[in-house]
Enzyme design. Structure first.
Site, PDB file in Angstrom:
ATOM      1  N   CYS A  94      -2.526   8.945   2.628  1.00  0.00           N
ATOM      2  CA  CYS A  94      -2.223   8.452   1.282  1.00  0.00           C
ATOM      3  C   CYS A  94      -3.397   8.697   0.340  1.00  0.00           C
ATOM      4  O   CYS A  94      -3.215   9.006  -0.826  1.00  0.00           O
ATOM      5  CB  CYS A  94      -1.904   6.963   1.340  1.00  0.00           C
ATOM      6  SG  CYS A  94      -3.176   6.014   2.166  1.00  0.00           S
ATOM      7  N   GLU A 134       0.888  -1.181   0.000  1.00  0.00           N
ATOM      8  CA  GLU A 134       0.000   0.000   0.000  1.00  0.00           C
ATOM      9  C   GLU A 134       0.914   1.216   0.000  1.00  0.00           C
ATOM     10  O   GLU A 134       1.468   1.569   1.034  1.00  0.00           O
ATOM     11  CB  GLU A 134      -0.877   0.015   1.259  1.00  0.00           C
ATOM     12  CG  GLU A 134      -1.819  -1.158   1.410  1.00  0.00           C
ATOM     13  CD  GLU A 134      -3.001  -1.084   0.465  1.00  0.00           C
ATOM     14  OE1 GLU A 134      -3.085  -0.117  -0.328  1.00  0.00           O
ATOM     15  OE2 GLU A 134      -3.823  -2.008   0.500  1.00  0.00           O
TER      16      GLU A 134
HETATM   17  P1  NAP Z   1       8.244   5.267   4.608  1.00  0.00           P
HETATM   18  O1  NAP Z   1       9.429   6.106   4.832  1.00  0.00           O
HETATM   19  O2  NAP Z   1       8.236   4.362   3.454  1.00  0.00           O
HETATM   20  O3  NAP Z   1       8.023   4.447   5.965  1.00  0.00           O
HETATM   21  C1  NAP Z   1       7.034   3.463   6.093  1.00  0.00           C
HETATM   22  C2  NAP Z   1       7.618   2.267   6.811  1.00  0.00           C
HETATM   23  O4  NAP Z   1       8.589   1.632   5.965  1.00  0.00           O
HETATM   24  C3  NAP Z   1       8.349   2.628   8.098  1.00  0.00           C
HETATM   25  O5  NAP Z   1       8.163   1.599   9.036  1.00  0.00           O
HETATM   26  C4  NAP Z   1       9.791   2.690   7.651  1.00  0.00           C
HETATM   27  O6  NAP Z   1      10.691   2.482   8.699  1.00  0.00           O
HETATM   28  C5  NAP Z   1       9.827   1.557   6.663  1.00  0.00           C
HETATM   29  N1  NAP Z   1      10.873   1.648   5.650  1.00  0.00           N
HETATM   30  C6  NAP Z   1      11.385   2.747   5.059  1.00  0.00           C
HETATM   31  N2  NAP Z   1      12.306   2.398   4.139  1.00  0.00           N
HETATM   32  C7  NAP Z   1      12.392   1.045   4.157  1.00  0.00           C
HETATM   33  C8  NAP Z   1      13.168   0.097   3.446  1.00  0.00           C
HETATM   34  N3  NAP Z   1      14.048   0.464   2.520  1.00  0.00           N
HETATM   35  N4  NAP Z   1      12.987  -1.205   3.716  1.00  0.00           N
HETATM   36  C9  NAP Z   1      12.099  -1.599   4.645  1.00  0.00           C
HETATM   37  N5  NAP Z   1      11.338  -0.739   5.358  1.00  0.00           N
HETATM   38  C10 NAP Z   1      11.472   0.566   5.110  1.00  0.00           C
HETATM   39  O7  NAP Z   1       6.928   6.105   4.484  1.00  0.00           O
HETATM   40  P2  NAP Z   1       6.516   7.385   5.299  1.00  0.00           P
HETATM   41  O8  NAP Z   1       7.206   8.543   4.713  1.00  0.00           O
HETATM   42  O9  NAP Z   1       6.676   7.135   6.755  1.00  0.00           O
HETATM   43  O10 NAP Z   1       4.946   7.403   4.995  1.00  0.00           O
HETATM   44  C11 NAP Z   1       4.418   8.174   4.003  1.00  0.00           C
HETATM   45  C12 NAP Z   1       4.187   7.400   2.728  1.00  0.00           C
HETATM   46  O11 NAP Z   1       3.347   6.277   2.985  1.00  0.00           O
HETATM   47  C13 NAP Z   1       3.450   8.227   1.717  1.00  0.00           C
HETATM   48  O12 NAP Z   1       3.956   7.984   0.444  1.00  0.00           O
HETATM   49  C14 NAP Z   1       2.023   7.728   1.842  1.00  0.00           C
HETATM   50  O13 NAP Z   1       1.228   7.979   0.713  1.00  0.00           O
HETATM   51  C15 NAP Z   1       2.245   6.284   2.086  1.00  0.00           C
HETATM   52  N6  NAP Z   1       1.063   5.664   2.698  1.00  0.00           N
HETATM   53  C16 NAP Z   1       0.325   4.799   1.960  1.00  0.00           C
HETATM   54  C17 NAP Z   1      -0.826   4.255   2.495  1.00  0.00           C
HETATM   55  C18 NAP Z   1      -1.691   3.294   1.716  1.00  0.00           C
HETATM   56  O14 NAP Z   1      -2.575   2.662   2.324  1.00  0.00           O
HETATM   57  N7  NAP Z   1      -1.507   3.153   0.430  1.00  0.00           N
HETATM   58  C19 NAP Z   1      -1.202   4.589   3.788  1.00  0.00           C
HETATM   59  C20 NAP Z   1      -0.416   5.486   4.502  1.00  0.00           C
HETATM   60  C21 NAP Z   1       0.729   6.014   3.939  1.00  0.00           C
HETATM   61  P3  NAP Z   1      11.480   3.719   9.380  1.00  0.00           P
HETATM   62  O15 NAP Z   1      10.457   4.612   9.984  1.00  0.00           O
HETATM   63  O16 NAP Z   1      12.338   3.057  10.377  1.00  0.00           O
HETATM   64  O17 NAP Z   1      12.220   4.395   8.274  1.00  0.00           O
END
Ligand code: NAP
Length: 454
Positions: free
Chosen positions: A262, A228
Site C-alpha cells: 500500500c 488502512e
Molecule cells: P480487499 O479485497 O479489500 O481485501 C482485504 C480484506 O477485506 C480481505 O480479508 C477481504 O476478504 C476483505 N473484504 C473484501 N471486501 C469486503 C467487504 N465488502 N466487506 C468486508 N470485508 C471485505 O483488498 P486486497 O485487494 O486483498 O488488498 C489490496 C488493497 O489493500 C490495496 O488497495 C492496498 O493498497 C490495500 N492495503 C492497504 C494497507 C494499509 O496499511 N493502508 C496495507 C496493505 C494493503 P476476501 O479475501 O475474502 O475477499
C-alpha cells in the site's frame, strides 16, 4: 465451502480448508467474549511474558513461517523472513511499551483526584489483506492483546494457512484459548459479525470498497473503526537529490513485496532538469530485475499473489497505453504458469488514463515530469488517496514545504515510506482514518475513561 490456498508461482493448489460455518462463528464470538472477561483482568507482566513468547516462536521458526508466506502469496523468501522478524519486533515493542502507554493520565481539577484511565474495550474484529499476511495482523494483534482486548481475525481468503498459523502462534505462546481466533470465512459474512453486540470495534486493512462496506456497517452500529486502505504514493525527486540514492530508493520502493504494498512509491514525480537521467537509469534498472521463483535467493520479483490481481494490473496498463501513455519497459504476462508480471514503467500518462487516477497494485512505476516543486506537490495531491509520500532533495526549504503541503499520513525525506512500530502509521483522504503502531495504534481500541473522585 472450501477455502483454497494456491501457490501463485505455480498456480497449483497447496491445501484446501473447510470454511467455518455459522455455528462455528457464533461459538468463536461467544468464546472471545467470555475470554475477554478474564483476559482484561490479567496483569501487564503476565501479558508481556506471553507476547515475548510469541516473538520467540516467530524468531526461532522463521524459516517455516517464511516458506508459508512465500508459498501462499508469492513474496520472495528473503522478504518473507524479514516480515516474520518484523512481527517478532512488534510483539516485543508492545510487550515493553503497553503498560507505559496505558498508564493513567492525571489531570488536575477541583476534585481530589481526576484522571483518564485506559481500559480495553472487548472483542475486536480484524479484516486483513494478503499482501503482508503476518505483518498486517501482528501490527494490530500485538497492541490489542497487550491492551487487554481479544481478537477475531477474518483474513484474506487466499491466505488461510497464514491465518491459522497466527492463531497457532498466539495459542502456543500461552494466550488463553479465545484471545486470538481465526475465522475462515468469506467477506460476505463480515456484516453479520459486525452487527453482533459482542463485537465492539473493527479494523480493516484493504481496498477502498471493503473499507466503505465495513465503515458503513460500523457507522450504523456506532462502533469504532480503523481503516488502512489503498494508496498511490508520490515519490518526488528534485534537482538537488543524490541521484544514485534516489534511483536505489525508487527501485526498492516500487518493487518491494512484488510491487504489492500500500505504501509503495507508485507515482514518480521528477523535476524536468533531471527527468531524462532519472528515466534512463530507472528503465535500465527495471530491465535488470530478475523475475522468477520466489524461493530463489537471486530473485528480485516473484509472482503476483492472485491471477485476478495480475490480470487487472495488465488491463490497467493496457488501457493507459491506449489512452496515450508510453510503456517504457515490461508489462509482459507470458512468464510461465504462475501469475508473473514483468516490472513496467509508464511515462507521458494522460489524465484520462487509469494509471493517472487509480492505484496500480503491482510492479508498475508511473513517471511524471514537472517544472517546479509547486507543480510536483499539486500533482502529488491530485489523487483521492493520501497514504504516504516521499521526497528526495537536499534543499531545506523544499523539505519544509513538502512536509507541510503533501496531503498524506506521512512524508519521508530521502527515504522510502516505511512502517515502524515506534511511529504512527495511517492515511488521510480515501486512504482511511485512524492510526496503527506507536501509542496511537494501541489507544485506538481503548476506553479513555474519565475518573473524577471528589
Ligand atoms: P480487499 O479485497 O479489500 O481485501 C482485504 C480484506 O477485506 C480481505 O480479508 C477481504 O476478504 C476483505 N473484504 C473484501 N471486501 C469486503 C467487504 N465488502 N466487506 C468486508 N470485508 C471485505 O483488498 P486486497 O485487494 O486483498 O488488498 C489490496 C488493497 O489493500 C490495496 O488497495 C492496498 O493498497 C490495500 N492495503 C492497504 C494497507 C494499509 O496499511 N493502508 C496495507 C496493505 C494493503 P476476501 O479475501 O475474502 O475477499
Amino acid at each position: 465451502m472450501m477455502m483454497k490456498s494456491i501457490n501463485p508461482a505455480t498456480g497449483k493448489e497447496i491445501k484446501a480448508y473447510n470454511e467455518h460455518t455459522k455455528d462455528d462463528v457464533q461459538n468463536a464470538i461467544t468464546l472471545a467474549h467470555d475470554t475477554f472477561q478474564k483476559h482484561r483482568l490479567t496483569s501487564f507482566s503476565e501479558r508481556k511474558a506471553l507476547m515475548m513468547k510469541a516473538a520467540d516462536i516467530l524468531d526461532s521458526e522463521k524459516e517455516k513461517w517464511g516458506e508459508l508466506l512465500t508459498s501462499e502469496m508469492g513474496k520472495t523468501y528473503k522478504s518473507a523472513i524479514v516480515e516474520v522478524e518484523k512481527c517478532a519486533l512488534v510483539c516485543r515493542h508492545y510487550a515493553d511499551q503497553a503498560e507505559h502507554i496505558m498508564q493513567d493520565e492525571i489531570i488536575e481539577t477541583e476534585a481530589s483526584s481526576s484522571y483518564v484511565k485506559h481500559l480495553p474495550i472487548g472483542v475486536v474484529l480484524a479484516v486483513m489483506p494478503w499482501n503482508f499476511p503476518f505483518w498486517q495482523v501482528f501490527r494490530f494483534a500485538a497492541p490489542a492483546l497487550m491492551a487487554g482486548n481479544v481478537a477475531l481475525l477474518k483474513h484474506a481468503s487466499n491466505v488461510p494457512g497464514s491465518a491459522l498459523a497466527i492463531e497457532e502462534i498466539f495459542n502456543r505462546a500461552g494466550f488463553a484459548n479465545g484471545c486470538f481466533q481465526t475465522l475462515l470465512i468469506g467477506s460476505e459474512k463480515v456484516e453479520a459479525i459486525l452487527k453482533d453486540d459482542r463485537i465492539r470495534a473493527a479494523t480493516l486493512t484493504g481496498s477502498e470498497p471493503a473499507g466503505r462496506s465495513v465503515a458503513a456497517t460500523c457507522g450504523s452500529e456506532i462502533k469504532t473503526t480503523v481503516l488502512e486502505l489503498g494508496g498511490s504514493d508520490a515519490f518526488i525527486v528534485m534537482p538537488s537529490a543524490d541521484m544514485e540514492l534516489a534511483i536505489d530508493k525508487a527501485i526498492t520502493g516500487r518493487t518491494m513485496n512484488n510491487g504489492q504494498s500500500c505504501i509503495a512509491a507508485k507515482r514518480f514525480i521528477i523535476h524536468a532538469d533531471i527527468y531524462e537521467e532519472f528515466k534512463d537509469k530507472m528503465v535500465a534498472r527495471f530491465k535488470a530485475l530478475k523475475v522468477g521463483n520466489p524461493m530463489d535467493d537471486e530473485t528480485d520479483i516473484g509472482p503476483m499473489a492472485l491471477k485476478q490481481i495480475r490480470d487487472e494490473l495488465y488491463e490497467q496498463v493496457e488501457a493507459s497505453v491506449k489512452a496515450g501513455a508510453k510503456l517504457l519497459c515490461g508489462g509482459d504476462v507470458s512468464n510461465g504458469e504462475g501469475y508473473f508480471y514483468t516490472p513496467a514503467i509508464l511515462a507521458d500518462i494522460p489524465e484520462d488514463a487509469p494509471a493517472y487516477s487509480e492505484e496500480l497494485f503491482g510492479p508498475v512505476a508511473s513517471l511524471y515530469k514537472v517544472e517546479s516543486l509547486d507543480d510536483a506537490i499539486k500533482l502529488a495531491n491530485a489523487t483521492r488517496f493520501g497514504l504516504g509520500s516521499a521526497i528526495m532533495t537536499q534543499d531545506a526549504k523544499e523539505i519544509e514545504i513538502a512536509c507541510r503541503d503533501l496531503e498524506a499520513g506521512s512524508t519521508f525525506v530521502n527515504a522510502n515510506v516505511a512502517s515502524d512500530p515506534r511511529l504512527p502509521f495511517g492515511g488521510v483522504k480515501s486512504s482511511g482514518y485512524g492510526r496503527e503502531l506507536c501509542s496511537d495504534g494501541l489507544l485506538e481500541f481503548v476506553n479513555r475513561k474519565t475518573i473524577s473522585i471528589s
